[in-house]
Design a protein around this motif. Structure first.
Motif, PDB file in Angstrom:
ATOM      1  N   VAL A   1     -48.514  -8.695 -10.077  1.00 53.93           N
ATOM      2  CA  VAL A   1     -48.475  -7.627 -11.156  1.00 53.93           C
ATOM      3  C   VAL A   1     -50.297  -7.267 -11.039  1.00 53.93           C
ATOM      4  O   VAL A   1     -50.755  -8.560 -11.337  1.00 53.93           O
ATOM      5  CB  VAL A   1     -47.972  -7.306 -12.418  1.00 53.93           C
ATOM      6  CG1 VAL A   1     -48.790  -6.494 -12.778  1.00 53.93           C
ATOM      7  CG2 VAL A   1     -47.038  -7.450 -12.128  1.00 53.93           C
ATOM      8  N   GLY A   2     -51.405  -6.288 -10.467  1.00 61.82           N
ATOM      9  CA  GLY A   2     -52.365  -6.002 -10.825  1.00 61.82           C
ATOM     10  C   GLY A   2     -53.017  -5.304 -11.515  1.00 61.82           C
ATOM     11  O   GLY A   2     -52.215  -4.847 -12.580  1.00 61.82           O
TER      12      GLY A   2
ATOM     13  N   ILE B   1     -43.209   5.727 -17.830  1.00 63.83           N
ATOM     14  CA  ILE B   1     -43.996   4.834 -17.471  1.00 63.83           C
ATOM     15  C   ILE B   1     -44.927   4.115 -16.474  1.00 63.83           C
ATOM     16  O   ILE B   1     -45.975   3.806 -16.674  1.00 63.83           O
ATOM     17  CB  ILE B   1     -44.057   4.213 -19.269  1.00 63.83           C
ATOM     18  CG1 ILE B   1     -43.468   3.106 -18.952  1.00 63.83           C
ATOM     19  CG2 ILE B   1     -44.216   4.990 -19.660  1.00 63.83           C
ATOM     20  CD1 ILE B   1     -43.035   2.505 -20.080  1.00 63.83           C
ATOM     21  N   CYS B   2     -43.848   3.596 -15.302  1.00 59.81           N
ATOM     22  CA  CYS B   2     -44.452   2.432 -14.995  1.00 59.81           C
ATOM     23  C   CYS B   2     -44.434   2.889 -13.863  1.00 59.81           C
ATOM     24  O   CYS B   2     -44.048   4.068 -13.044  1.00 59.81           O
ATOM     25  CB  CYS B   2     -42.913   1.806 -14.260  1.00 59.81           C
ATOM     26  SG  CYS B   2     -42.422   1.036 -15.247  1.00 59.81           S
ATOM     27  N   SER B   3     -45.303   2.308 -12.693  1.00 58.44           N
ATOM     28  CA  SER B   3     -45.928   2.715 -11.078  1.00 58.44           C
ATOM     29  C   SER B   3     -45.113   2.242 -10.245  1.00 58.44           C
ATOM     30  O   SER B   3     -45.250   2.318  -9.611  1.00 58.44           O
ATOM     31  CB  SER B   3     -47.458   1.813 -11.172  1.00 58.44           C
ATOM     32  OG  SER B   3     -47.834   0.513 -11.426  1.00 58.44           O
ATOM     33  N   ARG B   4     -44.354   1.102 -10.698  1.00 58.53           N
ATOM     34  CA  ARG B   4     -43.516   0.227 -10.287  1.00 58.53           C
ATOM     35  C   ARG B   4     -42.460  -0.488 -10.534  1.00 58.53           C
ATOM     36  O   ARG B   4     -42.062  -0.793 -11.481  1.00 58.53           O
ATOM     37  CB  ARG B   4     -44.283  -1.052  -9.517  1.00 58.53           C
ATOM     38  CG  ARG B   4     -45.290  -0.849  -7.745  1.00 58.53           C
ATOM     39  CD  ARG B   4     -45.765  -2.104  -7.549  1.00 58.53           C
ATOM     40  NE  ARG B   4     -44.918  -3.761  -7.421  1.00 58.53           N
ATOM     41  CZ  ARG B   4     -45.920  -4.548  -7.922  1.00 58.53           C
ATOM     42  NH1 ARG B   4     -46.657  -4.648  -8.575  1.00 58.53           N
ATOM     43  NH2 ARG B   4     -44.786  -5.765  -8.197  1.00 58.53           N
ATOM     44  N   ALA B   5     -41.409  -0.207 -10.104  1.00 63.00           N
ATOM     45  CA  ALA B   5     -40.260  -0.675  -9.980  1.00 63.00           C
ATOM     46  C   ALA B   5     -39.878  -1.430  -9.370  1.00 63.00           C
ATOM     47  O   ALA B   5     -39.893  -1.586  -8.277  1.00 63.00           O
ATOM     48  CB  ALA B   5     -39.142   0.342 -10.684  1.00 63.00           C
TER      49      ALA B   5
ATOM     50  N   LEU C   1     -53.020 -10.651 -12.177  1.00 64.59           N
ATOM     51  CA  LEU C   1     -52.989 -11.161 -13.373  1.00 64.59           C
ATOM     52  C   LEU C   1     -51.410 -11.594 -13.798  1.00 64.59           C
ATOM     53  O   LEU C   1     -52.011 -12.139 -14.572  1.00 64.59           O
ATOM     54  CB  LEU C   1     -53.212  -9.896 -14.049  1.00 64.59           C
ATOM     55  CG  LEU C   1     -54.988  -9.529 -14.088  1.00 64.59           C
ATOM     56  CD1 LEU C   1     -54.787  -7.970 -15.032  1.00 64.59           C
ATOM     57  CD2 LEU C   1     -55.758 -11.001 -14.586  1.00 64.59           C
ATOM     58  N   VAL C   2     -50.501 -10.940 -13.214  1.00 65.49           N
ATOM     59  CA  VAL C   2     -49.006 -11.847 -13.301  1.00 65.49           C
ATOM     60  C   VAL C   2     -48.439 -12.410 -11.565  1.00 65.49           C
ATOM     61  O   VAL C   2     -49.038 -11.016 -11.184  1.00 65.49           O
ATOM     62  CB  VAL C   2     -48.287 -10.685 -14.066  1.00 65.49           C
ATOM     63  CG1 VAL C   2     -46.798 -11.582 -14.010  1.00 65.49           C
ATOM     64  CG2 VAL C   2     -48.911 -10.468 -15.138  1.00 65.49           C
TER      65      VAL C   2
ATOM     66  N   LYS D   1     -55.345  -3.458 -18.137  1.00 68.87           N
ATOM     67  CA  LYS D   1     -54.115  -4.497 -18.644  1.00 68.87           C
ATOM     68  C   LYS D   1     -53.382  -4.307 -16.840  1.00 68.87           C
ATOM     69  O   LYS D   1     -53.202  -2.990 -16.858  1.00 68.87           O
ATOM     70  CB  LYS D   1     -53.713  -4.410 -19.593  1.00 68.87           C
ATOM     71  CG  LYS D   1     -54.624  -4.335 -20.261  1.00 68.87           C
ATOM     72  CD  LYS D   1     -53.592  -4.503 -21.713  1.00 68.87           C
ATOM     73  CE  LYS D   1     -54.764  -4.310 -23.069  1.00 68.87           C
ATOM     74  NZ  LYS D   1     -56.058  -5.193 -22.703  1.00 68.87           N
ATOM     75  N   ALA D   2     -52.227  -5.719 -16.672  1.00 72.03           N
ATOM     76  CA  ALA D   2     -51.801  -5.802 -16.163  1.00 72.03           C
ATOM     77  C   ALA D   2     -50.154  -5.712 -17.560  1.00 72.03           C
ATOM     78  O   ALA D   2     -50.601  -6.710 -17.625  1.00 72.03           O
ATOM     79  CB  ALA D   2     -51.258  -7.333 -14.795  1.00 72.03           C
ATOM     80  N   ILE D   3     -49.225  -4.908 -16.736  1.00 72.42           N
ATOM     81  CA  ILE D   3     -48.409  -4.346 -17.816  1.00 72.42           C
ATOM     82  C   ILE D   3     -46.869  -5.060 -17.411  1.00 72.42           C
ATOM     83  O   ILE D   3     -46.806  -4.161 -16.361  1.00 72.42           O
ATOM     84  CB  ILE D   3     -48.587  -3.221 -19.117  1.00 72.42           C
ATOM     85  CG1 ILE D   3     -49.545  -3.175 -19.361  1.00 72.42           C
ATOM     86  CG2 ILE D   3     -47.377  -3.015 -19.519  1.00 72.42           C
ATOM     87  CD1 ILE D   3     -49.931  -1.739 -20.003  1.00 72.42           C
TER      88      ILE D   3
END
Length: 316
Positions: free
Chosen positions: A26-27, A199-203, A3-4, A184-186
């Motif tokens: 980013v999915g 809050i993040c699943s990836r960095a 999505l991004v 969403k993709a955030i």
């Protein structure tokens, strides 16, 4: 489909390269922390993705649409909270969000339904008829989130969403982000390391416009100095004796004396391929009449990883 997506983004301001060949995707369901010190190029990258800045080279996509070749379609899928959460300060919260809904082409009926939902989700009922200029910083951020969500976008870009908020406001904002993340993709641009852990699943770590790392917070923290080491507190007048005893334990690679004050010594026990248990170390020292007062595994911190990665690349 991502999505991004950014493909080899470059942005130059004269002789300054603010964004230097950045590529990532980013999915749906991902919350990606875009992490770096002030001046790293985070906000510039976010502005390129959202279509507010044109890249010197490279491309950016929102839900498959090029942010610059097809900006209107791309922005229909995008909710954007710029740094500082700007808004029309002389408008009430209700009037401002109704105006934003109209800008998105929403019918009055659809806008009213969506606003009623956001009032509850973003907790704006108490300030609904107040002028935005009279709101606290925390509520201004909430209004900013609401305007970004009003058209229920697939993609949400949040630039420093908790900067300047007090601890309670930060907790509430992070809870809100987690609650909307699944569909969403955030992308959260931040220099606050605890935000990424929370809050993040990836960095993604960037510095001087360059991307230095892209991984989960857990994988990044596994590379931290001291990860997997054991912290030990012992009452002893002879810390070196403790070091010599611990060196005999299978699995101990080396031992550091981290402090020795008033007869109490603290040690960091680094493991080899096989990690010794706390019970084994306690038993070993007890044989020499040395009592362990405290023992625990060291927890890696993302700030340590960040410093290590950015130091390694400081001269690159």
């Amino acid at each position: 489909m991502a999505l991004v997506e950014t493909r080899d983004l470059v942005k130059k301001f004269g002789a300054l390269t603010a964004v230097d060949h950045i590529s990532f995707s980013v999915g749906r369901g991902e919350v990606v922390g875009f992490l770096g010190p002030n001046g790293a190029g985070k906000s510039t990258t976010m502005k390129i993705i959202s279509g507010f800045l044109e890249p010197t080279s490279g491309r950016a996509f929102i839900a498959g649409h090029d942010s610059h070749e097809d900006p209107i379609t791309a922005r229909r899928h995008l909710g954007y909270l710029p740094e500082g959460a700007p808004a029309y300060s002389d408008m009430t919260v209700a009037a401002f969000l109704d105006f934003v809904a109209g800008m998105h082409g929403m019918s009055k009926q659809k806008a009213n339904s969506r606003l009623a939902e956001l009032v509850e989700r973003v907790d704006l009922a108490g300030v609904w008829n107040q002028r935005i200029e009279s709101l606290s910083k925390g509520f201004k951020r909430r209004v900013g989130i609401a305007q970004a969500l009003i058209h229920d976008p697939d993609v949400l870009i949040l630039d420093e969403p908790t900067d300047g908020l007090d601890p309670n406001q930060k907790h509430e904002m992070r809870s809100l982000i987690r609650s909307i993340a699944a569909n969403k993709a955030i992308v959260v641009s931040t220099h606050i390391l605890e935000e990424v852990e929370a809050i993040c699943s990836r960095a993604i770590i960037i510095a001087k416009g360059r991307m230095l790392a892209d991984s989960t917070p857990a994988d990044l923290m596994a590379k931290a100095p001291g990860q997997g080491s054991m912290a030990l507190t012992v009452e002893t007048a002879q810390p070196q004796r403790v070091v010599d005893l611990l060196a005999q334990q299978p699995g101990v690679a080396n031992v550091e004396i981290t402090s020795h004050v008033n007869g109490v010594a603290q040690f960091l026990v680094h493991s080899g391929d096989v990690r010794p248990s706390g019970a084994a170390i306690t038993k070993l020292l007890a044989k020499s009449d040395i009592v362990v007062e405290e023992i625990h595994m060291e927890r890696a911190r993302l700030d340590e990883v960040f410093r290590q990665i950015t130091r390694q690349n400081a001269g690159a």
